[in-house]
Write an enzyme that holds these catalytic residues in place. Structure first.
Site, mmCIF file in Angstrom:
data_model
loop_
_atom_site.group_PDB
_atom_site.id
_atom_site.type_symbol
_atom_site.label_atom_id
_atom_site.label_comp_id
_atom_site.label_asym_id
_atom_site.label_seq_id
_atom_site.Cartn_x
_atom_site.Cartn_y
_atom_site.Cartn_z
ATOM 1 N N ASP A 298 13.823 0.710 -3.824
ATOM 2 C CA ASP A 298 13.234 0.175 -5.045
ATOM 3 C C ASP A 298 13.468 1.059 -6.262
ATOM 4 O OD1 ASP A 298 12.388 -2.073 -3.803
ATOM 5 O OD2 ASP A 298 10.284 -1.467 -3.624
ATOM 6 N N ARG B 86 -0.733 10.990 -6.839
ATOM 7 C CA ARG B 86 -0.298 10.263 -8.047
ATOM 8 C C ARG B 86 -0.581 11.037 -9.328
ATOM 9 N NH1 ARG B 86 1.974 8.675 -4.128
ATOM 10 N NH2 ARG B 86 2.343 6.504 -3.614
ATOM 11 N N ASP C 23 -1.610 2.213 -6.400
ATOM 12 C CA ASP C 23 -0.798 3.268 -6.999
ATOM 13 C C ASP C 23 -0.374 2.952 -8.433
ATOM 14 O OD1 ASP C 23 -1.035 5.030 -4.895
ATOM 15 O OD2 ASP C 23 0.609 4.123 -3.780
ATOM 16 N N SER D 122 5.806 0.736 5.316
ATOM 17 C CA SER D 122 5.807 1.389 4.013
ATOM 18 C C SER D 122 5.029 2.697 4.186
ATOM 19 C CB SER D 122 5.122 0.480 2.992
ATOM 20 O OG SER D 122 4.758 1.239 1.876
#
Ligand code: ARG
Length: 411
Positions: free
Chosen positions: A14, A99, A128, A179
């Site tokens: 991605d 993050r 996220d 994932s």
């Protein structure tokens, strides 16, 4: 000069096609920033050089890898430990902690390169995106945030085709079943067969908690003012200490979580985690607090901890309430100094002992043997007054409703 965008780059499909997509759809120059927060903590380290080259091959004008492992450990995992942070009482905030570290670096790189926007590869369904965007708005309200994966509408097949069309090299790992998001504090596994909450996670989802050790053992964690500083007497930095506890505890196959989690965006999701180091350190830290914190402080702190976890989970790392709670937690830790013994055996990790030079456990007060120093005569009056209110209530208000004659309150 074209506008510049700093992209949070992971090296995956991605974010690789996001480089080209940003160039094509926004006419911008892309600077790819990969942040090492301790991914692949199971020691098959990420090949950061390959990741950097892939970003350049995808079209980035510059690609940087930032080693943020020590920062992740000191500035993010340690405050989470002081806060005994577990979202919904279980999840130690693994992804939620990384993050804001990444955001810090995206913003710094955006300033350094004179970029007008930052970009990330999150979809619209997760937490996220919230953490990236709210974090960026807190640190740099003037920066725009672009989320290609939220708007491009590409399936996985479309993405692979897009990559082929633009000659974007992909990592040669086998078809990804799950994932995964990983850092020093643990590993999050989603998607694939575990999307059905009834399905047991297959053994292959786990890498940090593969049981290899069989002989029971003990690990002693030393703390100073709430911060773990040693393992079995060996002084270690937070980064190395977390890695070491991950390794030892993980080898006993302990530290897994399987839960249904309430995302900020309103979706319930089935989550599987493995966080051997985080969960063992949280266990030891909370135990030492039981020994060293005065009762009111211990209880009030416990009331505030879930709030801190929610704020951080919800992307509010950089926010005034979270900052104020941090100050309270740091102050609360002054005397959280001592050692905790953890017993390990396959599938198990539990506390078997704790000690502190400034602990509040007083053997003379607690003992039932002859060395007892407690003034027993004080107890009677204390208990009588403690119960005076309910005794009065019972006599005046409860007894009459039972049809008993009202009696004099108290003594
Ligand atoms: N649900 C967790 C959180 O919101 C983990 C998300 C991790 N992302 C992933 N791609 N597995 O913090």
């Amino acid at each position: 000069m074209a506008q510049r965008v700093v992209l949070a780059y992971s090296g995956g499909l991605d974010t690789s096609i996001a480089v080209r997509w940003l160039m094509e759809n926004h006419g911008v120059e892309v600077i790819a920033v990969a942040v090492d927060v301790g991914q692949a903590a199971d020691s098959k380290n990420e090949d950061w050089d390959a990741i950097r080259k892939r970003a350049l091959a995808a079209g980035a004008i510059e690609a940087t890898v930032i080693d943020a492992r020590a920062e992740m450990a000191e500035d993010f995992c340690m405050p989470a430990l002081l806060a005994n942070a577990k979202y919904e009482g279980k999840y130690p905030l693994v992804s939620a902690l990384s993050r804001p570290v990444i955001v810090r670096h995206l913003v710094a790189e955006a300033r350094r390169h004179g970029a007008s926007a930052v970009a990330h590869g999150c979809t619209g369904k997760g937490n996220d995106q919230v953490r990236f965007e709210v974090g960026t708005r807190a640190l740099a309200p003037d920066l725009e945030v672009i989320a290609p994966a939220r708007v491009w509408g590409l399936t996985r097949e479309d993405s692979i085709e897009y990559a082929a069309k633009w000659d974007i090299p992909l990592s040669v790992t086998k078809e990804k079943l799950y994932s995964i998001d990983e850092n020093l504090w643990g590993r999050a596994i989603e998607c694939g067969v575990i999307e059905d909450p009834w399905n047991q996670p297959p053994a292959d989802v786990y890498t940090m908690t593969r049981p290899t050790a069989v002989e029971p053992t003990e690990v002693v964690i030393g703390f100073e003012s709430g911060i773990p500083v040693s393992v079995d007497g060996r002084q270690l930095s937070p980064e190395l200490l977390i890695a070491e506890v991950n390794r030892v505890v993980g080898s006993y196959g302990w530290g897994r979580l399987d839960m249904v989690e309430s995302r900020r965006v309103g979706i319930k999701s089935r989550e599987t985690y493995e966080c051997p180091g985080a969960l063992a350190l949280l266990l030891a830290h909370a135990d030492l607090e039981d020994l060293t914190l005065e009762r009111d402080l211990l209880h009030e702190k416990a009331r505030l901890e879930p709030r801190w976890s929610e704020l951080v989970y919800d992307g509010l790392w950089f926010s005034p309430l979270k900052q104020a709670l941090d100050a309270f937690f740091v102050e609360s830790q002054r005397h959280v100094t001592g050692e905790v013994r953890l017993h390990l055996e396959p599938g198990q990790c539990f506390v078997v002992g704790r000690r502190s030079p400034i602990g509040l456990y007083d053997h003379g007060l607690a003992t039932y043997d002859a060395t007892d120093t407690f003034r027993h005569q004080d107890a009677e009056g204390f208990v009588r007054l403690w119960g005076l209110g309910v005794a009065t209530w019972s006599a005046k208000q409860v007894a009459p409703t039972r049809g008993d004659a009202p009696q004099g309150g108290g003594d």
